[in-house]
Design a protein around this motif. Structure first.
Motif, short mmCIF file in Angstrom:
data_model
loop_
_atom_site.label_atom_id
_atom_site.label_comp_id
_atom_site.label_asym_id
_atom_site.label_seq_id
_atom_site.Cartn_x
_atom_site.Cartn_y
_atom_site.Cartn_z
N ASP A 76 0.83 -1.20 0.00
CA ASP A 76 0.00 0.00 0.00
C ASP A 76 0.87 1.26 0.00
O ASP A 76 0.48 2.29 -0.53
CB ASP A 76 -0.90 0.02 1.24
N THR A 106 1.05 4.34 -2.75
CA THR A 106 1.59 5.64 -2.37
C THR A 106 3.10 5.48 -2.23
O THR A 106 3.57 4.49 -1.65
CB THR A 106 0.99 6.12 -1.04
N GLN A 154 3.99 16.79 -2.15
CA GLN A 154 3.02 15.74 -2.41
C GLN A 154 2.41 15.99 -3.77
O GLN A 154 1.72 16.99 -3.98
CB GLN A 154 1.94 15.72 -1.33
N ARG A 157 0.15 10.48 -5.87
CA ARG A 157 0.59 9.43 -4.94
C ARG A 157 2.09 9.43 -4.71
O ARG A 157 2.61 8.58 -4.00
CB ARG A 157 0.13 8.06 -5.44
#
Length: 317
Positions: A76, A106, A154, A157
């Motif tokens: 994940d 991510t 950011q 992802r």
């Protein structure tokens, strides 16, 4: 476990490169460990390495991979920690293996981790950052990447950062987005100096990012000085010489929470310290942290931290 925590397992793959920083690794992994231990969240991780071989940290600590990258289960979250030897690396990990690993996950790339991603073409047409000393060189080497001087970036992802301090802030943001503000606060507060905690020292801004404004830190200091008899938000605003509206905007802009919520978390964190490191009764702790009764304190701890006061009392014995 809190009902609003993710119930499904969260699998993390940590990719280490030659001459990686132990400090960066700790700043990214330890907060997740705290979340797992404190909340019961099902967070698991495996250690992978560039080239599926043993790599040494910048201080000489040797780490071997738990499995080949190609055999790693779909994660994940992927954490890529670049190292000081990035210029000499010939790209031991094929881009296809890294691409398979990060597909749909991510990705947090720290230190020179953005260089690893960019070398594989994964940051083309994306925004990114890395250690501040390398920004100009990185921009010249990878013109397809929009390089920003921010502490962390950011972009979808893909999350990138440079130093250990910014890595810690970025991970707390990830935790806050995934688990909520109270869990992130607790994860940050766990890394205060133990001696200060044991001797009852207050910690007005030690869990705050270095990037927050002096005005915000001043308000938090005022809060920390009045845990036993909490001040109202209007009174805090008056004492800080700003309007109540500006105070609320300040907290929301810089911490994504309200001043009342942050004040409550300060008082609860103080209560947890006293539960773990003092011999005070629950009545005394409730009084010192501004709660009307042990019932009110206990209810608030359970609501915000899934914390049982008696369990906390015996945690460190």
């Amino acid at each position: 476990m809190r009902s609003d925590l993710p119930m499904h397992p969260i699998h993390v793959s940590v990719v280490l490169c030659d001459a990686f920083s132990n400090m960066v690794l700790a700043c990214l992994l330890e907060p997740l460990r705290v979340v797992r231990d404190q909340t019961g969240a099902n967070i698991r991780w495996n250690i992978l390495t560039d080239g599926d071989r043993a790599v040494a940290s910048s201080s000489g600590l040797s780490v071997s991979p738990e499995m080949p990258m190609a055999d790693a289960p779909p994660p994940d979250l992927v954490i890529i920690i670049g190292g000081d030897a990035f210029r000499d690396s010939k790209g031991a990990t094929p881009a296809r293996n890294l691409g398979r690993l990060i597909r749909g996950a991510t990705v947090i790339a720290a230190d020179t981790g953005a260089w690893v991603l960019a070398k594989g073409g994964f940051l083309n047409a994306r925004k990114a950052t890395l250690h501040w000393q390398l920004l100009e060189e990185f921009a010249e080497e990878f013109p397809e990447v929009e390089v920003l001087p921010d502490r962390y970036v950011q972009y979808g992802r893909f999350w990138t950062c440079g130093s250990a301090a910014s890595a810690f802030d970025l991970m707390l943001k990830f935790i806050r987005d995934r688990f909520g503000a109270s869990v992130a606060f607790d994860a940050g507060a766990m890394f205060l100096h133990d001696n200060a905690r044991r001797h009852g020292a207050s910690y007005p801004d030690q869990t705050l990012s270095q990037a927050v404004s002096p005005k915000l830190k001043r308000v938090v200091v005022l809060m920390s000085e009045a845990l036993e008899a909490p001040r109202s938000i209007p009174a805090l605003a008056e004492q800080a010489h700003i309007s109540e509206r500006s105070l609320r905007r300040l907290f929301w802009t810089e911490l994504q929470t309200t001043p009342g919520r942050y004040y409550l978390l300060l008082r609860l964190a103080r209560a947890r310290e006293l539960l773990r490191y003092s011999n005070l009764s629950l009545d005394q702790i409730a009084m010192r942290c501004g709660f009307a009764s042990t019932t009110t304190l206990t209810r608030s701890l359970r609501k915000n931290f899934s914390s049982d006061p008696l369990r906390d009392r015996w945690t460190n014995l």
